[in-house]
Scaffold this motif. Structure first.
Motif, PDB file in Angstrom:
ATOM      1  N   CYS A 128      -7.314  -7.267 -14.014  1.00 46.97           N
ATOM      2  CA  CYS A 128      -6.731  -7.965 -12.105  1.00 46.97           C
ATOM      3  C   CYS A 128      -7.266  -7.569 -11.649  1.00 46.97           C
ATOM      4  CB  CYS A 128      -5.577  -8.056 -12.593  1.00 46.97           C
ATOM      5  SG  CYS A 128      -5.686  -9.755 -13.425  1.00 46.97           S
ATOM      6  N   ALA A 129      -6.360  -5.539 -12.042  1.00 45.80           N
ATOM      7  CA  ALA A 129      -6.999  -4.561 -10.726  1.00 45.80           C
ATOM      8  C   ALA A 129      -8.117  -4.506 -10.798  1.00 45.80           C
ATOM      9  CB  ALA A 129      -5.800  -3.325 -11.209  1.00 45.80           C
ATOM     10  N   ARG A 130      -8.723  -4.463 -11.538  1.00 39.86           N
ATOM     11  CA  ARG A 130     -10.283  -4.272 -11.523  1.00 39.86           C
ATOM     12  C   ARG A 130     -11.309  -4.814 -10.542  1.00 39.86           C
ATOM     13  NH1 ARG A 130     -11.850   0.457 -14.232  1.00 39.86           N
ATOM     14  NH2 ARG A 130     -10.223   0.974 -16.061  1.00 39.86           N
ATOM     15  N   LEU A 131     -10.363  -6.389 -10.406  1.00 45.84           N
ATOM     16  CA  LEU A 131     -10.885  -7.055 -10.105  1.00 45.84           C
ATOM     17  C   LEU A 131     -10.918  -7.785  -8.587  1.00 45.84           C
ATOM     18  CD1 LEU A 131     -10.517 -10.141 -11.927  1.00 45.84           C
ATOM     19  CD2 LEU A 131     -12.931  -9.218 -10.974  1.00 45.84           C
ATOM     20  N   GLY A 132      -9.153  -6.797  -7.909  1.00 42.78           N
ATOM     21  CA  GLY A 132      -8.520  -6.184  -6.567  1.00 42.78           C
ATOM     22  C   GLY A 132      -9.240  -5.097  -6.072  1.00 42.78           C
ATOM     23  N   ALA A 133      -9.800  -4.535  -7.322  1.00 39.78           N
ATOM     24  CA  ALA A 133     -10.607  -3.326  -6.470  1.00 39.78           C
ATOM     25  C   ALA A 133     -11.686  -3.992  -6.097  1.00 39.78           C
ATOM     26  CB  ALA A 133     -10.919  -1.716  -7.360  1.00 39.78           C
ATOM     27  N   LEU A 134     -12.568  -4.025  -6.539  1.00 41.73           N
ATOM     28  CA  LEU A 134     -13.881  -4.745  -6.486  1.00 41.73           C
ATOM     29  C   LEU A 134     -13.625  -5.215  -5.227  1.00 41.73           C
ATOM     30  CD1 LEU A 134     -16.874  -5.141  -8.259  1.00 41.73           C
ATOM     31  CD2 LEU A 134     -16.386  -7.138  -8.321  1.00 41.73           C
TER      32      LEU A 134
ATOM     33  N   ASN B  69       1.225  -1.272  -0.194  1.00 42.39           N
ATOM     34  CA  ASN B  69      -0.197   0.108  -0.199  1.00 42.39           C
ATOM     35  C   ASN B  69       0.741   1.690  -0.185  1.00 42.39           C
ATOM     36  OD1 ASN B  69       0.650   0.511   2.916  1.00 42.39           O
ATOM     37  ND2 ASN B  69      -0.885  -0.297   3.439  1.00 42.39           N
ATOM     38  N   GLU B  70      -0.031   2.311  -0.197  1.00 38.98           N
ATOM     39  CA  GLU B  70       0.964   3.908  -0.455  1.00 38.98           C
ATOM     40  C   GLU B  70       1.733   3.973   0.967  1.00 38.98           C
ATOM     41  OE1 GLU B  70      -0.109   8.330  -1.903  1.00 38.98           O
ATOM     42  OE2 GLU B  70      -1.763   6.922  -1.087  1.00 38.98           O
ATOM     43  N   THR B  71       1.651   3.679   2.059  1.00 41.42           N
ATOM     44  CA  THR B  71       2.640   3.905   3.170  1.00 41.42           C
ATOM     45  C   THR B  71       3.652   3.110   2.938  1.00 41.42           C
ATOM     46  OG1 THR B  71       0.919   2.517   4.603  1.00 41.42           O
ATOM     47  CG2 THR B  71       0.967   4.978   4.655  1.00 41.42           C
ATOM     48  N   GLU B  72       2.972   1.849   2.958  1.00 44.74           N
ATOM     49  CA  GLU B  72       4.310   0.703   2.795  1.00 44.74           C
ATOM     50  C   GLU B  72       5.698   0.705   1.835  1.00 44.74           C
ATOM     51  OE1 GLU B  72       1.148  -2.596   4.322  1.00 44.74           O
ATOM     52  OE2 GLU B  72       2.526  -3.206   1.927  1.00 44.74           O
ATOM     53  N   LEU B  73       4.959   1.817   1.114  1.00 43.67           N
ATOM     54  CA  LEU B  73       5.773   2.089  -0.284  1.00 43.67           C
ATOM     55  C   LEU B  73       6.755   3.211   0.493  1.00 43.67           C
ATOM     56  CD1 LEU B  73       6.992   1.148  -2.913  1.00 43.67           C
ATOM     57  CD2 LEU B  73       4.967   2.986  -3.856  1.00 43.67           C
ATOM     58  N   HIS B  74       5.903   4.292   0.911  1.00 43.42           N
ATOM     59  CA  HIS B  74       6.771   5.469   1.056  1.00 43.42           C
ATOM     60  C   HIS B  74       7.964   5.221   2.143  1.00 43.42           C
ATOM     61  CE1 HIS B  74       4.153   8.586   0.057  1.00 43.42           C
ATOM     62  NE2 HIS B  74       3.060   8.337   0.350  1.00 43.42           N
TER      63      HIS B  74
ATOM     64  N   GLU C 258      -8.766   5.299  -1.166  1.00 45.30           N
ATOM     65  CA  GLU C 258     -10.075   5.452  -2.708  1.00 45.30           C
ATOM     66  C   GLU C 258      -9.185   6.674  -3.459  1.00 45.30           C
ATOM     67  OE1 GLU C 258      -9.903  10.256  -0.089  1.00 45.30           O
ATOM     68  OE2 GLU C 258     -11.164   8.867  -0.003  1.00 45.30           O
ATOM     69  N   GLN C 259      -7.783   6.636  -3.887  1.00 39.85           N
ATOM     70  CA  GLN C 259      -7.137   6.522  -5.447  1.00 39.85           C
ATOM     71  C   GLN C 259      -7.298   5.692  -5.684  1.00 39.85           C
ATOM     72  OE1 GLN C 259      -3.861  10.003  -4.984  1.00 39.85           O
ATOM     73  NE2 GLN C 259      -5.107  10.211  -2.751  1.00 39.85           N
ATOM     74  N   GLY C 260      -7.293   4.845  -5.929  1.00 33.13           N
ATOM     75  CA  GLY C 260      -7.225   3.329  -6.175  1.00 33.13           C
ATOM     76  C   GLY C 260      -6.295   2.017  -6.596  1.00 33.13           C
TER      77      GLY C 260
ATOM     78  N   ALA D 266      -2.963   2.722 -13.739  1.00 26.37           N
ATOM     79  CA  ALA D 266      -3.980   3.322 -13.177  1.00 26.37           C
ATOM     80  C   ALA D 266      -5.288   3.055 -13.252  1.00 26.37           C
ATOM     81  CB  ALA D 266      -3.724   5.131 -12.628  1.00 26.37           C
ATOM     82  N   VAL D 267      -6.497   2.335 -11.846  1.00 24.27           N
ATOM     83  CA  VAL D 267      -7.392   1.773 -11.947  1.00 24.27           C
ATOM     84  C   VAL D 267      -7.705   2.563 -10.411  1.00 24.27           C
ATOM     85  CG1 VAL D 267      -8.708  -0.319 -11.487  1.00 24.27           C
ATOM     86  CG2 VAL D 267      -6.628  -0.847 -12.827  1.00 24.27           C
TER      87      VAL D 267
END
Length: 335
Positions: A299-305, A217-222, A250-252, A263-264
């Motif tokens: 694949c990413a859209r299935l993940g988001a779902l 996730n974003e914080t892990e990447l930071h 919420e930014q996908g 970007a999804v």
């Protein structure tokens, strides 16, 4: 290459989650950092449990949540993790088998009890986790099923396994077995504090070819690249020789592979209840699509779902049939 038996086999911590709604003041009183995960001993776990009030108990564990999600998508999934032959261990075993996941790791007959994660959920849906690893720490190379690993399209490993030394050895050995069989190895970074502890080693796993797919996730990447600039972190990740999926709430999500950047958007929700398991279920949807050969954006859209389904209720296991949800959402030929 061996005959394919499973789409995904995961190694992870077998944990029972104990969830409770709390306010921010409770976290302050307990001296807890909101949104993080800390390891606690059995005494600390019992003291916090006594202070939590009303709780809901469900089976959890990061990688276990992912394979439960995969099974809900109709994928063939397996899990390797260690429990004790106690009430919590029996509950975990029952729950993961009940959703259709293959789980055959023998329970420990002595030693510490089955692991528990005390999950404190604030009104904004943020979860603060306090984990007693217990029997999880005793996962060893002897618990690996080489044939099952060889027969799995993807071996999925959770970063939390890098804490206990014996589990770390199992992690590395499983990756060797998978690669020798021509399979892919995926790693989820699991938690910011986990990344802080093992930053150099996680980067080494990517750069030395131990892992092929990375979820963060974003914080892990930071934390991984020690920068507050998400664009700089993504640029650094893009240079790694892996397929990477970064979730941004919420930014996908952003998917990176060689020269590709996809970007999804996040899937819509009616109400945010509990973010526990959002990343785990994103990985489930993504891998469900990937193992069926679908394009990365699909694949990413299935993940988001899947992530959207999980954050609208307490607990990190799906309450909705994800294959049916995918069909209802327009993914008729998704899986």
């Amino acid at each position: 290459m061996s005959k394919t038996t499973f789409d995904v086999l995961a190694l992870g911590n077998a944990i029972v989650d104990v969830l409770a709604p709390v306010d921010d003041a409770f976290l302050v009183t307990q001296g807890l950092r909101k949104g993080g995960m800390q390891l606690v001993d059995e005494r600390q776990a019992l003291a916090l449990y006594d202070a939590m009030g009303a709780t809901a108990i469900v089976s959890g564990g990061s990688a276990a949540n992912t394979v439960a999600g995969l099974a809900s998508f109709g994928a063939k999934a397996a899990f390797v993790g260690k429990v004790r032959d106690d009430e919590a261990g029996q509950a975990f075993t029952h729950d993961i088998k009940a959703v259709g996941v293959h789980f055959a790791t023998p329970p420990a007959t002595q030693g510490p009890s089955t692991a528990r994660c005390l999950v404190l959920v604030t009104p904004d849906g943020q979860r603060t986790m306090n984990t007693y690893l217990g029997a999880c720490q005793n996962l060893t190379v002897a618990d690996l099923d080489a044939a099952a690993i060889q027969g799995s399209q993807v071996l999925y490993l959770e970063g939390y396994l890098w804490d206990p030394p014996h589990a770390k050895q199992a992690f590395v050995e499983a990756a060797k077995i998978a690669h020798a069989a021509g399979r892919q190895v995926a790693l989820t970074l699991s938690d910011t504090f986990c990344v802080d502890r093992y930053r150099d080693e996680f980067l080494g796993l990517m750069r030395e070819g131990v892992v092929d797919i990375v979820f963060a996730n974003e914080t892990e990447l930071h934390a991984l690249y020690q920068t507050a600039d998400i664009d700089a972190a993504l640029a650094a990740l893009r240079q790694e020789k892996v397929l990477a999926a970064t979730t941004r709430g919420e930014q996908g999500a952003v998917i990176l592979r060689a020269g590709e950047v996809i970007a999804v958007p996040a899937a819509p929700i009616e109400k945010l209840v509990d973010t526990t398991g959002a990343g785990d279920l994103f990985a489930a949807g993504f891998l469900a699509g990937l193992t069926k050969g679908h394009p990365l954006d699909h694949c990413a859209r299935l993940g988001a779902l899947a992530a959207a389904e999980i954050i609208q209720h307490y607990g990190a296991r799906p309450e909705t049939d994800l294959a049916r949800l995918a069909e209802q959402s327009g993914y008729v030929h998704a899986l």
